[in-house]
Each structure stands twice: as structure tokens, then as C-alpha cells.
Design an enzyme around this catalytic site. Structure first.
Site, PDB file in Angstrom:
ATOM      1  N   LEU A 228      -3.009  -4.809  -5.991  1.00  6.48           N
ATOM      2  CA  LEU A 228      -2.708  -3.596  -6.601  1.00  6.48           C
ATOM      3  C   LEU A 228      -1.751  -2.774  -5.882  1.00  6.48           C
ATOM      4  CD1 LEU A 228      -6.088  -2.801  -8.048  1.00  6.48           C
ATOM      5  CD2 LEU A 228      -4.384  -3.716  -9.255  1.00  6.48           C
ATOM      6  N   GLU A 229      -1.543  -3.133  -4.522  1.00  6.49           N
ATOM      7  CA  GLU A 229      -0.775  -2.122  -3.698  1.00  6.49           C
ATOM      8  C   GLU A 229       0.833  -2.258  -4.099  1.00  6.49           C
ATOM      9  OE1 GLU A 229      -1.596  -3.001   0.354  1.00  6.49           O
ATOM     10  OE2 GLU A 229      -2.876  -1.594   0.444  1.00  6.49           O
TER      11      GLU A 229
ATOM     12  N   PRO B 108       2.231  -9.939   8.514  1.00  5.08           N
ATOM     13  CA  PRO B 108       1.079 -10.873   8.824  1.00  5.08           C
ATOM     14  C   PRO B 108      -0.278 -10.300   8.639  1.00  5.08           C
ATOM     15  CG  PRO B 108       2.287 -10.560  10.961  1.00  5.08           C
ATOM     16  CD  PRO B 108       2.922 -10.073   9.737  1.00  5.08           C
ATOM     17  N   ARG B 109      -1.271 -10.793   8.150  1.00  5.48           N
ATOM     18  CA  ARG B 109      -2.481 -10.001   7.869  1.00  5.48           C
ATOM     19  C   ARG B 109      -3.013  -9.692   9.268  1.00  5.48           C
ATOM     20  NH1 ARG B 109      -5.720  -7.380   4.244  1.00  5.48           N
ATOM     21  NH2 ARG B 109      -7.753  -7.571   4.576  1.00  5.48           N
TER      22      ARG B 109
ATOM     23  N   GLY C  63      -0.962   0.026   8.907  1.00  8.34           N
ATOM     24  CA  GLY C  63      -0.743   0.956   7.968  1.00  8.34           C
ATOM     25  C   GLY C  63       0.293   1.116   7.189  1.00  8.34           C
ATOM     26  N   GLU C  64       1.387   0.497   7.490  1.00  9.88           N
ATOM     27  CA  GLU C  64       2.663   0.653   6.786  1.00  9.88           C
ATOM     28  C   GLU C  64       2.955  -0.182   5.557  1.00  9.88           C
ATOM     29  OE1 GLU C  64       5.464   2.750  10.201  1.00  9.88           O
ATOM     30  OE2 GLU C  64       5.404   0.705  10.165  1.00  9.88           O
TER      31      GLU C  64
ATOM     32  N   GLU D 178     -11.586  -2.673   2.661  1.00  9.15           N
ATOM     33  CA  GLU D 178     -12.759  -2.161   2.130  1.00  9.15           C
ATOM     34  C   GLU D 178     -12.652  -0.364   2.110  1.00  9.15           C
ATOM     35  OE1 GLU D 178     -13.691  -5.977   2.707  1.00  9.15           O
ATOM     36  OE2 GLU D 178     -12.726  -4.604   4.024  1.00  9.15           O
TER      37      GLU D 178
ATOM     38  N   ASN E 145      -4.878  -7.607  -1.633  1.00  2.00           N
ATOM     39  CA  ASN E 145      -4.901  -6.555  -2.541  1.00  2.00           C
ATOM     40  C   ASN E 145      -3.695  -6.592  -3.256  1.00  2.00           C
ATOM     41  OD1 ASN E 145      -4.909  -4.123  -3.916  1.00  2.00           O
ATOM     42  ND2 ASN E 145      -5.604  -2.944  -2.147  1.00  2.00           N
TER      43      ASN E 145
END
Length: 456
Positions: free
Chosen positions: A344-345, A269-270, A317-318, A59, A342
Site C-alpha cells: 500500500l505504500e 534492502p529490507r 524511514g525513507e 506493525e 507493504n
């Protein structure tokens, strides 16, 4: 009656909630803020406050372009972004440094939210996707503070749960000034729960408005070398994976690596706390497991591991940077009933996007990508191996599929601008400074009609 029942349930659950927060290490940080004790740095400084609530990393990433635009257009406001998770906090501090300040979201106990609202004294409250917290929204409405749902969506699961308490939800939503929804399905569902149709606008998905990367540029926060890749090697990037999906991915890789000897699998992994669990699964399949954090500690010039292996992205963040180097991308939370992450990434980088059958959280995006020829839905690891193999054997099709995925992103931009148009009347001072006639902060019917006309 509904509020009484809701708050009685919260009181009964309070010891359990505290136990959960104390037992999870990642939840202990910011506990005092969650209980209403905000740091002194967030005390009012004379400027109006825009309070943006974004639950977690996804988000926050989605709302970054909107927050940046609000900062640029309305510098008289101080922007505070609240999150629930640590990953959300990190994203705010990294991506919105100098633009917004962070705090942890308050637990939805009446005495907690009242204290936080009184301390922040917001001029407007924006909440991302669907965070319909009854006591918080009621506290804002009683103080005549406008609330706007941004990038709103309702998964089938959430919609079903909210329908069970529709009378309460109708009361909760009476205090919301605008519902800016991602899709027609989301708009119809929020209305079915009791939202005033004149306040509901389909603005689109702001995730399409993420900054487009320069495909030919050389700057990147995650070079190939930091993933331990040799020049001839290619990677299948599997992002945001969940338990049960890693096994399917390893089955896929086991079927592929003998034919495509330069192929490396990267799994992200999430929840990076699961990195050790994922590493064990990789070794059980007989593959070499290499952690990204270990690669970062290698000395410059050290020899790289060659041959079949699985790189585990155990850093935050990578993932977006890793998608840049993908030949093909798989997005997790879709082979298990999570609802998808996501899509769209990888599409931003022009990569073919593969995902499983569970895409309820991103249903419209999934269908757009499939219809454009930029994505394919698969059922399991064997199906994934078949599709990846097909793309690898026909590089023209692989390239065309990736281009189609990126075109979906570029053709559907503009949601941030549509959101700003809807927020304009609330932020230009004509509405947020005018006394309201009811605690529900209802906009006039004329405003509602103009909003609907603007959407069309």
C-alpha cells in the site's frame, strides 16, 4: 500439560536464545528489558496503561493511526508500545513522540512476563497482527486484563504451524477478548485454531488508514535531490528487497536501461545491514552503485552522477518518501518465499505496483490491487522488465494504473474506526474495571453478538 511442555521447551532453549541475542548486535540493545527489567520511567504514574505490542517497523507503521486515535479519545490512559526490533523502536520514537512510550517486548518466559505485567499493570493489552505468546497471554488473563488482537492475520505458514499445537493455541486464545481480523480468510483461520466465533470480527486492514499524502504538495522529507536525481531522470523503486531479489532486479535494469536512458534503479534492502552485500551485487553486474547515505554527505551544489546507476537506500524511514518519486514501484519479499511487504505504500502515492508470486502475508491487498487494475503480478526479472517497459511506453496506461492503485486505498479505509468501535466497550470503563468471573476474561455472549452484528 501443554503449558508444561511449552515451558519445558523454553527452559531447554534458554541458553540458545541468550546466545542468539548476544551474537546479534541489533538485539543486544534492550536485553535487560527483554528479560523483564523495565526502566523506571515506565513505572505506573496513577493513570491506566494501554499496552500495545507491535513486533517491528511494519506493525508499528500500521498501528500508528489507531494509537493516535486512542490517545486523543482516551487521554486518561498512558500508552506504551513494545517492539521486538530496533527498527520498531525507532518508528515508535519518531512517529509516536508525545503520544506513546517505548519498551522492548519481554521474552515469553513465565517469570519474565509476570514481572513485566506486574510493573506495567495494564488496563488493556493490544497486540498487532498475530503475536500469540502463551505465557504472556496467560499472565494477563490470570490478572483479569483484557487482550485484543488488532489487525489480525494468519499466513498459510503460521496457520500450518499453529495447527500442529492446536490444543495449546485453543487454551491461549481463551484469554483473548476480541480478535479483530483483516479478512474473512483470517477470521476463518483463527476460528479453526479454537477462537470463540463470537469474539471474532472482520474489521479490515488498518494499513489502508495511513494518512493520505498530498500528491500535489511540495513538502517532503526526501527531496529528489537527496537521491541524486537530475530533473529529467525517472526511477524504478524496489522496496524491501531480500537476497535473490536484487539479482532479478538487476537483470530487469540491465534489460531496460538501454532503451530508457534516463531510468535509475533504486533498491531498498529490507535489512539495511545488507547494503554492502547489495552494493557488491550491483558492481558485479557492471553498474555504478551509489549509497543514499553518501549522497546525504555531499556538499550542496556538488555535481551529481549521471547515467545508468543503482541507488541503494541504506537509511531508515525513507522508503515511503522514495516511493513518491517512483515512476513504477516493485515491492519485495514477493519474488522469494517471504510472503510480501507493504503493497500500500506505493499505492498511497498513486504508483503502479508490481510484485512477485509470494504474497501470502498480503494476499487480500494483492488481489484488490490486481482486480482494480492498479497492480500486476510478475514472475522474475525478465517479466518485470517486460511490464515496466510496457508501462513506460504507454504513459496513459501508467497514469491510469497508478490512479487505480490509489483508489484501492481510498475505497477501503475505515478499519481504524471499526477497531475503535470494538474497543469502546473495553475502554469506557464498563468492562476493564469490572471484576471478571474467570481468568479467561471472556466477554459476555451478548457482547459477542453485538460485535458480529456491528461487523456486518
Amino acid at each position: 500439560m501443554w503449558y508444561v511442555a511449552y515451558n519445558a521447551g523454553l527452559v531447554l532453549a534458554f541458553p540458545v536464545i541468550l546466545l542468539v541475542l548476544f551474537s546479534k548486535k541489533r538485539c543486544r540493545r534492550g536485553l535487560s528489558q527483554r528479560l523483564g527489567r523495565l526502566p523506571p520511567r515506565l513505572n505506573p504514574d496513577g493513570r491506566g496503561v494501554l499496552w500495545v505490542h507491535a513486533v517491528s517497523l511494519g506493525e508499528v507503521v500500521a498501528v500508528v493511526p489507531l494509537v493516535r486515535e486512542l490517545h486523543a479519545r482516551y487521554p486518561r490512559f498512558r500508552i506504551i508500545v513494545s517492539t521486538v526490533t530496533e527498527t520498531g523502536r525507532e518508528a515508535v520514537e519518531q512517529r509516536l513522540s508525545g503520544v506513546a512510550e517505548h519498551c522492548y517486548a519481554p521474552l515469553d518466559f513465565s517469570w519474565v512476563v509476570n514481572r513485566v505485567v506486574d510493573q506495567l499493570h495494564p488496563s488493556l493489552f493490544l497486540f498487532v497482527e498475530t503475536e500469540l505468546w502463551p505465557n504472556l497471554l496467560r499472565a494477563l488473563a490470570l490478572r483479569h486484563v483484557g487482550a485484543v488482537l488488532v489487525n489480525g492475520r494468519l499466513s498459510s505458514r503460521s496457520f500450518g504451524r499453529y495447527r500442529l499445537i492446536k490444543p495449546l493455541m485453543a487454551k491461549v486464545m481463551s484469554g483473548v477478548s476480541r480478535f479483530l481480523m483483516q479478512s474473512e480468510r483470517d477470521a476463518e483461520r483463527i476460528i479453526a485454531l479454537g477462537a470463540n466465533p463470537e469474539r471474532v470480527v472482520r474489521t479490515g486492514n488498518i494499513k489502508f488508514d495511513q494518512p493520505l499524502p498530498d500528491l500535489g504538495g511540495t513538502s517532503n522529507t526526501l527531496p529528489r535531490e537527496m537521491l541524486g536525481l537530475a530533473g529529467h531522470e525517472e526511477i524504478l523503486v524496489a522496496g524491501s528487497t531480500h537476497p535473490g531479489e536484487e539479482q532479478e532486479l538487476l537483470t530487469c535494469y540491465d534489460l531496460l536501461h538501454r532503451e530508457f536512458k534516463s531510468l535509475v534503479l533504486l533498491m531498498a534492502p529490507r535489512h539495511i545491514e545488507r547494503a554492502a552485500e547489495v552494493e557488491r551485487a550491483v558492481r558485479e553486474y557492471g553498474f555504478l552503485a551509489v549509497r543514499r547515505s553518501e549522497l546525504a554527505n555531499q556538499k550542496a551544489g556538488a555535481s551529481r552522477t549521471q547515467g545508468p546507476r543503482v541507488v541503494i537506500l541504506d537509511t531508515r524511514g525513507e522508503l515511503l518518501g522514495a516511493y513518491r518519486h517512483a515512476a513504477v514501484a516493485f515491492v519485495g519479499g514477493t519474488l522469494v518465499p517471504v510472503g510480501g511487504h507493504n503493497l500500500l505504500e506505493p499505492a498511497l502515492w498513486g504508483k503502479p505496483v508490481l510484485f512477485g508470486p509470494y504474497t501470502d502475508h498480503c494476499a487480500e491487498t494483492a488481489e484488490l490491487l490486481i482486480r482494480a487494475g492498479g497492480a500486476k503480478r510478475i514472475q522474475n526479472g525478465k517479466d518485470l522488465a517486460h511490464e515496466v517497459g510496457r508501462l513506460f511506453r504507454d504513459r496513459v496506461v501508467l497514469e491510469r494504473t497508478g490512479q487505480a492503485a490509489r483508489t484501492v486505498v481510498t475505497d477501503n479505509r475505515g478499519a481504524v474506526q471499526r477497531c475503535l468501535e470494538q474497543l469502546g466497550g473495553l475502554l469506557d470503563g464498563s468492562e476493564i474495571s469490572r471484576p471478571q468471573t474467570s481468568p479467561a476474561c471472556q466477554p459476555s455472549q451478548a457482547l459477542g453478538k453485538r460485535a458480529l452484528k456491528g461487523e456486518r
